[in-house]
Design an enzyme around this catalytic site. Structure first.
Site, short mmCIF file in Angstrom:
data_model
loop_
_atom_site.label_atom_id
_atom_site.label_comp_id
_atom_site.label_asym_id
_atom_site.label_seq_id
_atom_site.Cartn_x
_atom_site.Cartn_y
_atom_site.Cartn_z
N THR A 155 0.82 -1.21 0.00
CA THR A 155 0.00 0.00 0.00
C THR A 155 0.86 1.28 0.00
O THR A 155 1.91 1.31 0.61
CB THR A 155 -0.89 -0.01 1.25
OG1 THR A 155 -1.67 -1.20 1.25
CG2 THR A 155 -1.81 1.19 1.30
N GLY A 194 2.71 -2.70 8.17
CA GLY A 194 2.88 -3.25 9.51
C GLY A 194 4.29 -3.73 9.75
O GLY A 194 4.92 -4.30 8.86
N GLU A 460 -7.32 -6.79 2.95
CA GLU A 460 -7.64 -7.99 2.13
C GLU A 460 -8.89 -7.73 1.30
O GLU A 460 -9.73 -8.59 1.11
CB GLU A 460 -7.84 -9.25 3.02
CG GLU A 460 -6.80 -9.50 4.08
CD GLU A 460 -5.39 -9.57 3.53
OE1 GLU A 460 -5.22 -9.64 2.32
OE2 GLU A 460 -4.46 -9.53 4.34
#
Lengths: 700, 700
Positions: A155, A194, A460
């Site tokens: 992302t 993350g 997701e």
């Protein structure tokens, strides 16, 4: 409560007014015939329960996992503690020889996202699935030893769901046989990654591959981002934490920018596609479907987990609503004495009990999907050899023709992921509010759990975006059925059935026959599919104008599948529940199905699946009666989910019902804010009279 | 961005990929004919706008109000800063001679609950309204000078909405003419009391008054809880902060327990009732209705504010969805180039634009209620003399016979408070999610605003409990109409109309005639009222079994009132909007009404207010068309709400569209977590390589 307590003795001698919470929960448990032990084993298996007990015992004895300060600590403290816990957990894995399931159970019990989270999931999986043998040797081995600590950087600041829109580039430089990784704009910054913010020293970076000036779409590159010794960012790399979030604050989601950073040829993960360094040519991927298969699997696990995620909130709220008492029943005789358990009010039951039914519905649906995934994977590996060159490189919706099973599961997983995660998100908030004012306290244990779970609705596949995949698949199936093709799976079967019966109409006995309930859901889904097809193919409506219809269609079809899976699970002969519990489970099925039907009433009318009168009866008679019948079993049903108190970390959801004692203990004994004494007057020169916290400073 | 920036120069030179957010918002604004200035004045008045500008200028220049660290700070830091801000604000009030409206505007701009919050609202109001002249002299004067800093201690650990269940006692002791305040149990502990945790030195304590062994119900007592000099709790008082919450963490909600604490006779607030120290007899309250009037007023303000509360989220989401671009329209030609603004997708429009309409609907409804409140107060003061002795001391629902106006407003305010606060709560979360992944970042500015607003759904009457009041009132009105009594207000008028037309049926032209939309909402509300009456009076159903129906009934009636008020506001000849803006407002009315009608379709069918075909057309034609027509004006419509950037404190909602620059600046420059460098390896002995934060310690 220790003898160094700051709470005076006269307060410590006080008890809640009676009846005590412990007595009330005992009463609840004695009134129900549910066999909690059998139910737990049915949900989690005997092995799963034993594993949980074994792991819990070890965690409870490690000081770093003590949760007492979790709700009080600020972000930096929480992150630091989370890192310390991640390290300790890794040490425990080695010390006790834990397998992957043990580690997953430990994470569930600890119940907070940790800084190794993306290393242990996406980083390792991507290296394993997409790396060549040489890359396994060079990267994966180091990663498995926690020398390389990694993350998955896809992302970007300006680009979420649309992977093709990524701006980061990896340009093949034939001269020195390197890729140049570069961020041409600010929006190209990797974002939300993350484990990247402070922890990772490596990243799998998704970047647009450019060879000979030609853009070939996003590909994965392994890039070192921090020094192995000093842990400082490498030159021409800007990396850091993106800041606080609504939840998930124990995780260091990061940003990452590259200024023409060179990486060697081996950095591009080469299992599926690669650049040939001799010819400087791009070699295409052999089977894109396998990647989409992984996403499908991830979505199936989300559906499976959604039941358990929601069950935590339902457990807390149900227990507390059995302990909490307020007002008297208006119709009760005036000498009835005492206040009424909140769980006895129908306005509370109508919120909690359908959610209780939903926890089981989602759990069983997830289980069924995992089984279907296993079957489809077998079929896919068999099919791979047959994929033609023409189909390579196409998107997920076009690659399905090779396998009806995977096509169905892909669509199923998209719609169900969307429905299940939203249902859990919305449901947790309903549970929090059902706890009244105390639901707002951090000690309820629902708020933080909700906040940490929220992103599941976005990642997701955004829950709205995903519904287009479902609709596209259903339209395609409907076109096939209209052409007269024989049904090849359940979806085409219900569509064909609708077409056949269309002229005779439907007459489903939803109040008398459970199979008819499932059929009514199938009917509505098929009706909406053909309606949408008419809008698109006959009326030639714009795709964008149909998105709202598609969202409803996906929701309808997913609800059909949940109802069907719940029904089939209870019909299954392998079902080892005792008859009493089985009977209640059956009522929960009916509650879930009829309550959903009633909430979506207008689509059921429009499709003529049921009559207005049937829906009225479903609501005023069937649902209200089911609430009454399930009510006495509510506490034991949530007990069946088998959440240890240590995991829930909730004053309101304690197994023993000592709700008020626990709330008070946390506020009076554990709360660090009570160590500062302020100077309250507006014209005083200082903020504090007395400061025992050691880190305060006057701000005026 | 300062020259001491930790961001490297090559990063600081980057721009987002084009088109820039600022260009996109400029385009949006140039495409719409809305007159933002007129719209803002219509919503807030010219005086209101000028006041806001004046106060903002002063706040912006005070360092303590700088918001840069708000999203990063932990609870203790946030509370300390909030206290410093509260003190500064009080100083500014004096320095600039601000009136109450100025102070309220300042609080809105600062946008966080502060430690003086309950002192400045409930404590002062209660002293003023319920204190005698002697008590004004002794307590109120000190409170107005901020010598006494107070709170309002009603809720207890075991007792929320049911005030009659409070356990704290105040026992009159004739011997020394004192009251003994006592907490007999742990659940008697005062709990959730705003401003009490660390700040207050006094409290208005609601306690069960006991005179001559007889319990006389809850009464208010002024009790000192902390020393005026040391600010330490007084003897036999245990007081502190209740700990962290889902939001509202800048406020010190507190607990409070008494161990037989003696207070003098003057402590009991004596305006309405008192204990005569000569006779030792209780003197009954003169007019309980006035107290309920205050609650009604508070609820009306909640309705009014709900529009603005929601508008913050809608402003942020609308602006960001105009800046954010993702995917291409599926039907667009492949050379269309660039991604599509997210606001162009109908799945985004269907979530945001009805909420945009709702902001205005709630605002106008609140305004109308405030006007009605003014009228009812006049009527009430006129009526007070007529209240008979028999009616004194009765609950709110029984005291209404004296005034149909107050009865209607009381019920109205209960139902509308419930609907409006839930709508704002749910709507804010929809706005946050409409922002995609970035909505989850604290920098979106929606999450914290949502979390702080949440308790509004619980306080001043739990949203579920309140609906019983509405239902009770509607049943009573219906009984009166059935008896043939003439309508005395709008509620009885619509009930009578329904009865008259019942046999001829309804035929509302909801797609062609706006007055008919209002009539359809009235019809559904009346239908549900008589249905509920049948269940209760004819079928003798238990009250508890009807609570779910009552909730729906309240919701239906409240939606009718919102639709009606929106409609009447636009019909009103005093409406000073220009024709273009007026035209769009009219579309927003239709969008709100038809979207609500369609969401609640099954009740409209069941009542035969509309046909299935009408609802289908409302959805597929009318609503979708309205979305398309309102879409070009969305950005200017939210501009009309006139929130300064300083107030919103949102990267995503910036007026200038510089969304990504702001996100990046906050993450890269302001984020304190980026000052620590961790040691990431699981087997290392330390947590940190480098620690610049000064307060870290190894946790392993």
């Amino acid at each position: 409560m220790s003898s160094t307590s700051s709470t005076p003795q006269w307060v410590r001698d006080l008890k809640p007014s009676g009846p005590q919470g412990s007595e009330l929960l005992e009463q609840e448990r004695s009134k129900s015939s549910i066999n909690v032990d059998t139910l737990s084993a049915f949900l989690h298996t005997r092995d799963g329960l034993a594993r949980k007990r074994r792991v819990l015992k070890i965690l409870e004895n490690e000081k770093v996992f003590n949760k007492e300060q979790n709700y009080f600590a600020g972000r930096i403290d929480r992150f630091e503690t989370a890192l310390a816990r991640a390290k300790k957990l890794r040490q425990l894995v080695i010390r006790h020889g834990w397998d992957n399931d043990d580690r997953m159970v430990a994470n569930e019990l600890i119940s907070e996202p940790g800084p190794y989270g993306l290393h242990e999931s996406m980083f390792l999986i991507t290296l394993r699935d997409q790396g060549s043998e040489e890359q396994h040797e060079k990267f994966l081995k180091q990663a498995e030893k926690y020398k390389f600590i990694g993350c998955y950087a896809q992302t970007e600041l300006g680009h979420g769901s649309n992977v093709r829109g990524l701006e980061t580039t990896a340009t093949w430089n034939p001269e020195d046989q390197t890729f140049i990784i570069h961020s041409p704009t600010l929006t190209a910054s990797k974002w939300w990654i993350g484990s990247l913010g402070r922890t990772a020293n490596h990243a799998v970076v998704m970047a647009q591959l450019i060879v000979n000036g030609k853009s070939l779409g996003p590909h994965p590159f392994v890039v070192q981002v921090r020094d192995m010794e000093t842990h400082q960012p490498l030159k021409n790399i800007h990396v850091g934490d993106i800041g606080p979030k609504f939840g998930y604050n124990t995780m260091d989601n990061g940003f990452l920018l590259f200024n023409h950073v060179k990486v060697p040829h081996i950095s591009m993960l080469a299992r599926h596609s690669r650049v040939d360094p001799k010819t400087n040519k791009y070699v295409k991927p052999s089977s894109p479907s396998l990647v989409f298969g992984t996403l499908t699997w991830v979505r199936s696990t989300i559906v499976m987990q959604a039941g358990g995620v929601l069950a935590r909130g339902v457990t807390i709220a149900t227990r507390y609503c059995a302990v909490r008492r307020q007002f008297q029943d208006r119709d009760a005789p005036s000498d009835a004495g005492g206040e009424n358990q909140v769980l006895n009010y129908t306005t509370v039951q109508i919120r909690l009990l359908p959610l209780l039914a939903t926890t089981f519905a989602l759990h069983f649906t997830g289980k069924a999907m995992m089984a279907l995934y296993g079957a489809s994977q077998k079929k896919m590996s068999h099919d791979v050899g047959k994929v033609s060159g023409k189909e390579r490189g196409a998107g997920p919706e076009e690659t399905h023709s090779g396998s009806d099973l995977l096509a169905d599961l892909h669509a199923t997983s998209c719609g169900l992921k969307s429905l299940a995660s939203y249902t859990a998100v919305e449901g947790l908030e309903v549970c929090r509010r059902a706890c009244g004012g105390h639901g707002y306290s951090s000690f309820s244990g629902i708020g933080s759990w909700y906040a940490d779970y929220l992103p599941t609705a976005t990642w997701e596949g955004d829950n709205y975006m995903l519904t287009q995949q479902v609709a596209r698949y259903l339209l395609k199936s409907a076109r096939s059925v209209l052409k007269g093709n024989d049904p090849t799976n359940d979806t085409t079967a219900i569509l064909a059935n609708f077409l056949n019966r269309q002229d005779t109409g439907a007459a489903f006995d939803i109040l008398g026959n459970d199979a008819d309930i499932v059929a009514a859901f199938a009917w509505r889904s098929a009706f909406l599919t053909f309606e949408a097809l008419k809008h698109r193919d006959e009326q030639k409506k714009a795709w964008n104008d149909l998105l709202v219809d598609f969202y409803r269609l996906s929701r309808a079809h997913s609800q059909y599948m949940v109802v069907k899976n719940f029904y089939e699970t209870l019909q299954s002969p392998t079902n080892e529940l005792d008859p009493a519990t089985q009977g209640i489970m059956h009522k929960l099925f009916r509650l879930y199905a009829l309550h959903t039907l009633e909430s979506e009433a207008s689509e059921f009318y429009t499709s003529s699946a049921v009559t207005v009168r049937q829906i009225q009866l479903a609501r005023t008679n069937a649902v209200m009666k089911l609430l009454e019948e399930i009510r006495p079993h509510a506490v034991k049903l949530v007990d069946g989910w088998d959440f240890p108190d240590w995991q829930l970390d909730s004053s309101l959801g304690r197994y023993d019902g000592k709700v008020y004692e626990d709330m008070f203990y946390r506020a009076s004994e554990l709360n660090p804010l009570n160590k500062i004494t302020v100077d309250p007057y507006p014209d005083s020169a200082t903020l504090f009279k007395k400061d025992e916290s050691g880190s305060m400073k006057a701000k005026l």
